[in-house]
Write a protein that holds these residues in place. Sequence first.
Motif, PDB file in Angstrom:
ATOM      1  N   GLU A  73     -25.510   7.192  15.895  1.00 49.30           N
ATOM      2  CA  GLU A  73     -25.740   5.860  15.348  1.00 49.30           C
ATOM      3  C   GLU A  73     -24.553   5.449  14.492  1.00 49.30           C
ATOM      4  N   LEU A  74     -23.966   4.286  14.787  1.00 48.92           N
ATOM      5  CA  LEU A  74     -22.813   3.798  14.048  1.00 48.92           C
ATOM      6  C   LEU A  74     -23.242   2.975  12.837  1.00 48.92           C
ATOM      7  N   MET A  75     -22.320   2.810  11.906  1.00 52.16           N
ATOM      8  CA  MET A  75     -22.460   1.901  10.769  1.00 52.16           C
ATOM      9  C   MET A  75     -23.666   2.224   9.888  1.00 52.16           C
ATOM     10  N   GLU A  76     -24.026   3.507   9.861  1.00 57.95           N
ATOM     11  CA  GLU A  76     -25.145   3.972   9.027  1.00 57.95           C
ATOM     12  C   GLU A  76     -26.416   3.158   9.266  1.00 57.95           C
ATOM     13  N   GLY A  77     -26.591   2.715  10.511  1.00 57.63           N
ATOM     14  CA  GLY A  77     -27.802   2.001  10.871  1.00 57.63           C
ATOM     15  C   GLY A  77     -27.811   0.528  10.490  1.00 57.63           C
ATOM     16  N   ARG A  78     -26.682   0.002  10.005  1.00 62.19           N
ATOM     17  CA  ARG A  78     -26.626  -1.404   9.636  1.00 62.19           C
ATOM     18  C   ARG A  78     -26.893  -2.283  10.860  1.00 62.19           C
ATOM     19  N   THR A  79     -27.704  -3.306  10.682  1.00 59.19           N
ATOM     20  CA  THR A  79     -28.040  -4.230  11.758  1.00 59.19           C
ATOM     21  C   THR A  79     -27.304  -5.544  11.562  1.00 59.19           C
ATOM     22  N   VAL A  80     -26.618  -5.994  12.603  1.00 64.65           N
ATOM     23  CA  VAL A  80     -25.914  -7.279  12.563  1.00 64.65           C
ATOM     24  C   VAL A  80     -26.239  -8.043  13.843  1.00 64.65           C
ATOM     25  N   ASN A  81     -25.976  -9.329  13.826  1.00 66.49           N
ATOM     26  CA  ASN A  81     -26.226 -10.179  14.980  1.00 66.49           C
ATOM     27  C   ASN A  81     -24.993 -10.188  15.870  1.00 66.49           C
ATOM     28  N   THR A  86     -21.734 -16.053  14.819  1.00 66.55           N
ATOM     29  CA  THR A  86     -22.027 -17.431  15.210  1.00 66.55           C
ATOM     30  C   THR A  86     -20.772 -18.291  15.254  1.00 66.55           C
ATOM     31  N   GLY A  87     -19.991 -18.297  14.190  1.00 69.25           N
ATOM     32  CA  GLY A  87     -18.751 -19.063  14.156  1.00 69.25           C
ATOM     33  C   GLY A  87     -17.625 -18.245  13.575  1.00 69.25           C
ATOM     34  N   ALA A  88     -17.650 -16.944  13.861  1.00 71.26           N
ATOM     35  CA  ALA A  88     -16.681 -16.039  13.246  1.00 71.26           C
ATOM     36  C   ALA A  88     -16.575 -14.770  14.079  1.00 71.26           C
ATOM     37  N   ALA A 114     -15.954 -23.628  16.262  1.00 74.24           N
ATOM     38  CA  ALA A 114     -16.411 -22.490  17.063  1.00 74.24           C
ATOM     39  C   ALA A 114     -17.899 -22.266  16.830  1.00 74.24           C
ATOM     40  N   VAL A 115     -18.657 -22.316  17.905  1.00 73.35           N
ATOM     41  CA  VAL A 115     -20.104 -22.130  17.836  1.00 73.35           C
ATOM     42  C   VAL A 115     -20.517 -21.172  18.946  1.00 73.35           C
ATOM     43  N   ASP A 116     -21.454 -20.293  18.643  1.00 70.61           N
ATOM     44  CA  ASP A 116     -22.024 -19.438  19.683  1.00 70.61           C
ATOM     45  C   ASP A 116     -20.950 -18.610  20.382  1.00 70.61           C
ATOM     46  N   ILE A 117     -20.158 -17.877  19.606  1.00 68.17           N
ATOM     47  CA  ILE A 117     -19.150 -16.985  20.191  1.00 68.17           C
ATOM     48  C   ILE A 117     -19.867 -15.780  20.783  1.00 68.17           C
ATOM     49  N   ASN A 118     -19.806 -15.642  22.089  1.00 71.48           N
ATOM     50  CA  ASN A 118     -20.574 -14.559  22.702  1.00 71.48           C
ATOM     51  C   ASN A 118     -19.736 -13.341  23.070  1.00 71.48           C
ATOM     52  N   HIS A 119     -18.407 -13.489  23.096  1.00 71.46           N
ATOM     53  CA  HIS A 119     -17.569 -12.332  23.420  1.00 71.46           C
ATOM     54  C   HIS A 119     -16.271 -12.394  22.632  1.00 71.46           C
ATOM     55  N   VAL A 120     -15.765 -11.216  22.269  1.00 66.54           N
ATOM     56  CA  VAL A 120     -14.491 -11.111  21.567  1.00 66.54           C
ATOM     57  C   VAL A 120     -13.685  -9.985  22.215  1.00 66.54           C
ATOM     58  N   GLN A 121     -12.406 -10.238  22.404  1.00 65.54           N
ATOM     59  CA  GLN A 121     -11.503  -9.245  22.985  1.00 65.54           C
ATOM     60  C   GLN A 121     -10.236  -9.203  22.142  1.00 65.54           C
ATOM     61  N   LEU A 122      -9.916  -8.037  21.607  1.00 65.13           N
ATOM     62  CA  LEU A 122      -8.699  -7.854  20.811  1.00 65.13           C
ATOM     63  C   LEU A 122      -7.597  -7.321  21.706  1.00 65.13           C
ATOM     64  N   ILE A 123      -6.412  -7.967  21.664  1.00 66.98           N
ATOM     65  CA  ILE A 123      -5.277  -7.550  22.482  1.00 66.98           C
ATOM     66  C   ILE A 123      -4.041  -7.405  21.592  1.00 66.98           C
ATOM     67  N   ASP A 124      -2.974  -6.909  22.179  1.00 65.54           N
ATOM     68  CA  ASP A 124      -1.705  -6.750  21.464  1.00 65.54           C
ATOM     69  C   ASP A 124      -1.891  -5.963  20.163  1.00 65.54           C
ATOM     70  N   ASP A 125      -2.518  -4.793  20.279  1.00 69.93           N
ATOM     71  CA  ASP A 125      -2.763  -3.915  19.121  1.00 69.93           C
ATOM     72  C   ASP A 125      -3.540  -4.641  18.022  1.00 69.93           C
ATOM     73  N   ASP A 126      -4.527  -5.421  18.420  1.00 74.65           N
ATOM     74  CA  ASP A 126      -5.423  -6.149  17.502  1.00 74.65           C
ATOM     75  C   ASP A 126      -4.731  -7.286  16.754  1.00 74.65           C
ATOM     76  N   LYS A 127      -3.572  -7.706  17.216  1.00 74.94           N
ATOM     77  CA  LYS A 127      -2.899  -8.834  16.568  1.00 74.94           C
ATOM     78  C   LYS A 127      -3.493 -10.171  17.005  1.00 74.94           C
ATOM     79  N   THR A 128      -4.101 -10.185  18.181  1.00 74.69           N
ATOM     80  CA  THR A 128      -4.631 -11.415  18.767  1.00 74.69           C
ATOM     81  C   THR A 128      -6.050 -11.183  19.247  1.00 74.69           C
ATOM     82  N   ALA A 129      -6.896 -12.188  19.040  1.00 77.72           N
ATOM     83  CA  ALA A 129      -8.276 -12.124  19.517  1.00 77.72           C
ATOM     84  C   ALA A 129      -8.506 -13.244  20.530  1.00 77.72           C
TER      85      ALA A 129
END
Length: 222
Positions: A7-15, A39-41, A61-76
């Motif tokens: 279990e990651l994040m010590e069981g913390r629940t996030v949306n 939601t917007g972040a 930005a509303v309802d962000i359903n996917h995030v992808q980090l590229i270029d060694d996390d410099k860009t999302a």
Amino acid sequence: KEDEYVELMEGRTVNCHDIQWAHADAGAGDAGAVWMPATGAIDKYNASTGATLKHLTLDHAVDINHVQLIDDDKTAILSGRSTNDIIKLDVSSGEVQWYLGGSDGEFDIYDLDGKKYPKGTIYWSGQHNAEFFGRVTNAKGKLVEEYGMFDNQYGVGSSSRVLVVQVDEDTMEANVVFERETGEYTPEYGDNDQLPSGNLLICYWLQDLDVAAERRAGDAGG
């Protein structure tokens, strides 16, 4: 490796709807860090303790359903489902580099037949898993960025689609280089992943059939 559930994040629940391991900056402990859309972040959490390492909010930005980090996390690369756009974000500054698609879109979009859809036109709708495929050489011999997505066509079409789009940041043009109707309508969810072979692996949840589109897809070898 030991076939053990951790279990990651010590069981913390996030949306969240999506998660990705961070490239670096693990924080305390050896578990590393993870990125998730909100939601917007987008948020970065310590995977061991659940502590928030970074919180980036975005305008329009509303309802962000996917995030992808590229270029060694410099860009999302973010997918805004409700706003029908793909967003490129500078992670260091928190500034949006561009919006692609949707009413805030900054690119003219050209379909396979060369028809122009001016910036601000909604070409895809309710898309899922929009992601950066890589930098490729386009038909004009120029290095551009390529993105794929599952276009749900939410609320505007009878058949969902698979799309691949090439983005030229210099000319602010986006060219659709692959488009295939599924013949079936999926208002929510769906994925379009590029395999090492270059083929696309698709999954989606059927709600309604579009018989004509399904026949066209079959005739095209779909």
